[in-house]
Design a protein around this motif. Structure first.
Motif, PDB file in Angstrom:
ATOM      1  N   ILE A   1      -2.729 -13.879   1.818  1.00  0.00           N
ATOM      2  CA  ILE A   1      -3.803 -12.785   2.313  1.00  0.00           C
ATOM      3  C   ILE A   1      -2.946 -11.488   2.156  1.00  0.00           C
ATOM      4  O   ILE A   1      -1.935 -11.153   2.440  1.00  0.00           O
ATOM      5  CB  ILE A   1      -3.881 -12.869   3.778  1.00  0.00           C
ATOM      6  CG1 ILE A   1      -4.515 -14.312   4.159  1.00  0.00           C
ATOM      7  CG2 ILE A   1      -4.826 -11.921   4.247  1.00  0.00           C
ATOM      8  CD1 ILE A   1      -4.570 -14.720   5.557  1.00  0.00           C
ATOM      9  N   LEU A   2      -3.698 -10.662   1.216  1.00  0.00           N
ATOM     10  CA  LEU A   2      -3.042  -9.206   1.004  1.00  0.00           C
ATOM     11  C   LEU A   2      -3.740  -8.018   1.804  1.00  0.00           C
ATOM     12  O   LEU A   2      -4.999  -8.004   1.943  1.00  0.00           O
ATOM     13  CB  LEU A   2      -3.269  -9.004  -0.460  1.00  0.00           C
ATOM     14  CG  LEU A   2      -3.015  -7.379  -1.011  1.00  0.00           C
ATOM     15  CD1 LEU A   2      -1.632  -7.237  -0.668  1.00  0.00           C
ATOM     16  CD2 LEU A   2      -3.278  -7.309  -2.306  1.00  0.00           C
ATOM     17  N   VAL A   3      -3.117  -7.409   2.563  1.00  0.00           N
ATOM     18  CA  VAL A   3      -3.363  -6.209   3.567  1.00  0.00           C
ATOM     19  C   VAL A   3      -3.053  -5.220   3.225  1.00  0.00           C
ATOM     20  O   VAL A   3      -1.789  -4.821   2.650  1.00  0.00           O
ATOM     21  CB  VAL A   3      -2.870  -6.520   4.885  1.00  0.00           C
ATOM     22  CG1 VAL A   3      -3.243  -5.551   5.892  1.00  0.00           C
ATOM     23  CG2 VAL A   3      -3.367  -7.981   5.450  1.00  0.00           C
ATOM     24  N   LEU A   4      -3.984  -4.116   2.864  1.00  0.00           N
ATOM     25  CA  LEU A   4      -3.602  -2.824   1.995  1.00  0.00           C
ATOM     26  C   LEU A   4      -3.724  -1.814   3.264  1.00  0.00           C
ATOM     27  O   LEU A   4      -4.699  -1.494   3.885  1.00  0.00           O
ATOM     28  CB  LEU A   4      -4.787  -2.462   1.237  1.00  0.00           C
ATOM     29  CG  LEU A   4      -4.726  -3.440   0.010  1.00  0.00           C
ATOM     30  CD1 LEU A   4      -5.904  -3.172  -0.845  1.00  0.00           C
ATOM     31  CD2 LEU A   4      -3.617  -3.497  -0.946  1.00  0.00           C
ATOM     32  N   ILE A   5      -2.486  -1.111   3.248  1.00  0.00           N
ATOM     33  CA  ILE A   5      -2.413   0.244   4.093  1.00  0.00           C
ATOM     34  C   ILE A   5      -2.358   1.650   3.279  1.00  0.00           C
ATOM     35  O   ILE A   5      -1.842   1.334   2.219  1.00  0.00           O
ATOM     36  CB  ILE A   5      -1.263   0.032   5.197  1.00  0.00           C
ATOM     37  CG1 ILE A   5      -1.122   0.937   6.300  1.00  0.00           C
ATOM     38  CG2 ILE A   5       0.250   0.125   4.416  1.00  0.00           C
ATOM     39  CD1 ILE A   5      -0.164   0.731   7.274  1.00  0.00           C
TER      40      ILE A   5
ATOM     41  N   GLY B   1       0.597  -1.222  -0.028  1.00  0.00           N
ATOM     42  CA  GLY B   1      -0.116   0.058   0.015  1.00  0.00           C
ATOM     43  C   GLY B   1       0.792   1.184  -0.073  1.00  0.00           C
ATOM     44  O   GLY B   1       1.882   1.436  -0.780  1.00  0.00           O
ATOM     45  N   LEU B   2       0.444   2.264   0.935  1.00  0.00           N
ATOM     46  CA  LEU B   2       1.046   3.635   0.691  1.00  0.00           C
ATOM     47  C   LEU B   2       1.551   4.137   2.110  1.00  0.00           C
ATOM     48  O   LEU B   2       1.346   3.517   3.055  1.00  0.00           O
ATOM     49  CB  LEU B   2      -0.247   4.629   0.348  1.00  0.00           C
ATOM     50  CG  LEU B   2      -0.874   4.223  -0.886  1.00  0.00           C
ATOM     51  CD1 LEU B   2      -2.328   5.149  -1.251  1.00  0.00           C
ATOM     52  CD2 LEU B   2      -0.290   4.087  -2.274  1.00  0.00           C
ATOM     53  N   ASN B   3       2.226   5.198   1.835  1.00  0.00           N
ATOM     54  CA  ASN B   3       2.549   5.844   3.226  1.00  0.00           C
ATOM     55  C   ASN B   3       2.652   7.297   2.830  1.00  0.00           C
ATOM     56  O   ASN B   3       2.189   7.835   1.644  1.00  0.00           O
ATOM     57  CB  ASN B   3       3.856   5.204   3.810  1.00  0.00           C
ATOM     58  CG  ASN B   3       4.946   5.594   2.834  1.00  0.00           C
ATOM     59  OD1 ASN B   3       5.108   5.916   2.091  1.00  0.00           O
ATOM     60  ND2 ASN B   3       6.206   5.111   3.572  1.00  0.00           N
TER      61      ASN B   3
END
Length: 263
Positions: free
Chosen positions: A208-212, A171-173
């Motif tokens: 399992i994909l976790v998006l932040i 994901g992003l930061n």
């Protein structure tokens, strides 16, 4: 115009007034709104200890009540975007080892997003999972969230091969999204997508994909990929994000709903 947290008004207000796009009355109204609130709070009335919030001090920070509120907020914010064949929730007695991959998996500094203070005893995703499955290993995979090189891929691939379950955090930061910084693409940054595909090619089971992150990302590739079993969106989960993620993965909470659309 009442509140501007970036540099936009500082840069352009004077020229906007001179060109007639903004009137001085507009500025006066914005200032009236801004200072009216401060006057109501007693900011200009001398001893702040005598005012409404003057009794608050260090003992009011990091209380158990506040930590529980932070946990409830992230619990309500987690969203399940994909769950093929009811892959989630995981059953603790059936999982002997987990590999969690991604630079944000162990770096709690990412979890606050923008406009955040210093967290109290933050819990990383890695720590949260280890509280459920002690044999949880970690590899960053990417050197950082922009993920501009493949340095770190090999270590991530190695731990993915041996684990019962693989959790990929992407994901992003704030290098991708913040005040005065617009994203140029909805895709995952850099080589994050390549890393995910490298991991799916070797993992025992679909991952399992976790998006932040704060904004939406295009994860259509993962939606269509049978080797990505589940996708969870967790946003910027704050100081107790690790606990909340583990609860979601193992069925101790039921994820909620998005405020935007994913395709």
């Amino acid at each position: 115009m009442d509140i501007n947290c970036g540099m936009y008004l500082l840069r352009f207000t004077e020229s906007a007034v001179k060109s007639g796009k903004v009137q001085e009355e507009d500025i006066d109204r914005a200032l009236l709104n801004l200072f009216s609130v401060q006057l109501r709070l007693g900011v200009f009335d001398g001893d702040h200890a005598k005012h409404r919030f003057g009794h608050l001090g260090p003992s009011d920070i990091c209380t158990q009540e506040h930590r529980e509120l932070a946990l409830e907020a992230v619990r309500q914010g987690i969203v399940l975007l994909k769950n093929e064949e009811d892959f989630l929730p995981l059953r603790k007695h059936e999982v002997s080892s987990v590999a969690i991959i991604g630079p944000a998996a162990s770096s709690t500094s990412v979890y606050g997003g923008d406009y955040t203070g210093f967290p109290c005893n933050p819990t990383s995703f890695l720590e949260g999972l280890r509280s459920y499955v002690p044999r949880t290993t970690f590899a960053a995979g990417c050197m950082d969230m922009p993920c501009e090189t493949t340095v770190g891929f090999e270590e991530a691939i190695d731990i993915a091969k041996d684990a019962d379950i693989v959790v990929m955090v992407a994901g992003l930061n704030l290098t991708e999204e913040t005040e005065d910084l617009d994203r140029h693409s909805l895709l995952l940054p850099g080589k994050q997508m390549d890393l995910i595909r490298s991991i799916t090619s070797v993992s025992k089971k679909p991952l399992i994909l976790v998006l932040i992150g704060g904004g939406p990302v295009d994860v259509s590739f993962a939606k269509e990929d049978p080797f990505v079993a589940s996708i969870l969106w967790i946003g910027y989960p704050g100081e107790v994000g690790g606990q909340a993620l583990a609860e979601a993965l193992f069925g101790d909470l039921n994820p909620g709903h998005l405020i935007d659309h994913y395709y």
